[in-house]
Design an enzyme around this catalytic site. Sequence first.
Site: not given
Ligand code: NAD
Ligand code: DAU
Length: 366
Positions: A45, A146-148, A170, A174, A209, A234
């Site tokens: 994606t 995720t913690d969410e 989202y 999850k 992000k 966070r």
């Molecule tokens: P990301 O968006 O960077 O990566 C997601 C990947 O999944 C991408 O490579 C995308 O191409 C692939 N994908 C999406 N839909 C798909 C599908 N239908 N089939 C196959 N591939 C698909 O996300 P991330 O930040 O690396 O998160 C990875 C996992 O960890 C997720 O499940 C997310 O919910 C979880 N998570 C993320 C965080 C965070 O802070 N980023 C924290 C806790 C948990």
């Molecule tokens: O807590 C785990 C989660 O953390 C994961 O499950 C998600 O995949 C990951 O995207 C992340 O979610 P958040 O919503 O916490 O992350 P994000 O980076 O989008 O935002 C972090 C914080 O910053 C949140 O309180 C929103 C704020 N924010 C974010 C963006 C993108 C802003 O204030 N301005 C912004 O433009």
Amino acid sequence: MRWSEPGSGAHLLVTGGAGFIGSCFVRQSLVADPSLTVTVLDKLTYAGRRANLAPVESDSATAPRLRFVQGDIADAAVVGPLVAEADAVLNFAAESHVDRSILDPAAFLHTGVMGVHVLLEACLRETDRAQRGERPEPPRFLQVSTDEVYGSVAEGLSREEDRLAPRSPYAAAKAAGELLAVAYHATYGLDVVITRGANTYGPYQHPEKLVPLFVTNAIDDQPLPLYGDGLQRRDWLYVTDHAAAIHHVLRRGAAGEAYNVPGEASLTNREVVAALLERLGKPWSLVQTVEDRRGHDRRYAMDGARLAALGWRNRVGFVEGMAAAVDWYVANEAWWREARSGDWHAYYERQYGARLAASPGAAPEG
Ligand code: NAD
Ligand code: DAU
């Protein structure tokens, strides 16, 4: 169990392995265990990048042990044969950005609910085959969550047995994925484990992000759109720790259990932004107050005792991790400029255009 010890020659199916955390898992697992082979299944994606796997695809020590398949986890015809070959399946695949889930929830349900269902059905078929003696062992299924899923926690720490109370599309997708996995454990005896990770930051994170968005905007002296009062809290987890904790749970986790993966620093968004600006040497005056995220969770915080009891501890503190993350974006401009091309501009305008136009201006410092 072939996935349980390093050197056991396990074959892992890593879905979403071209994304931020999944690719980190693949890069570090292939290097750490020379007996390991990995198949990545990723739809590529907007968030997935083949370039995220370049370090292991271009290294002769790891490249022969990595296979990349482009496809959708909700496509049973693609998933079935890949799961048949795997000792364990780790599902990182998801639509992962809360803001996009507020704009367009459908893709989150497709991957987070139907996609997980397809993976579980394939694991069930393989579990049945193992019971009939047609393969040595059933596959283990690890759902990366995720913690969410706990929702916003005003005080205290979320424990694994707490009620799930997701508040964004989202987080609801999850939670649904996890509940399906647990149901397949309870009903069919599938070997399932779940990790619930905290807010993760580090290299190769898509610039939508908070941390990479603000770092890359600041490099270009563009406004940093801070939602609301910026006092949302966070728990920040460095990506290599998150990926290694997932591997630890794969090896040591008890079937049917969930494990919190907390970070190293409970910080407000203002504190995170101040830290990244300091590392970059850029001024706070770039920060603009903008309209808040709808339904914005105020605070996440988890208890990590269950994971600690498995012998896990994080290695990277926040100051060290933030320095490494910021420095990586500074050094890898071509990577993030590519991620901020194509559809990026339409997304940015939709998410931030009206917000920035209506901003009352520079956010007060402190
Ligand atoms: P990301 O968006 O960077 O990566 C997601 C990947 O999944 C991408 O490579 C995308 O191409 C692939 N994908 C999406 N839909 C798909 C599908 N239908 N089939 C196959 N591939 C698909 O996300 P991330 O930040 O690396 O998160 C990875 C996992 O960890 C997720 O499940 C997310 O919910 C979880 N998570 C993320 C965080 C965070 O802070 N980023 C924290 C806790 C948990
Ligand atoms: O807590 C785990 C989660 O953390 C994961 O499950 C998600 O995949 C990951 O995207 C992340 O979610 P958040 O919503 O916490 O992350 P994000 O980076 O989008 O935002 C972090 C914080 O910053 C949140 O309180 C929103 C704020 N924010 C974010 C963006 C993108 C802003 O204030 N301005 C912004 O433009």
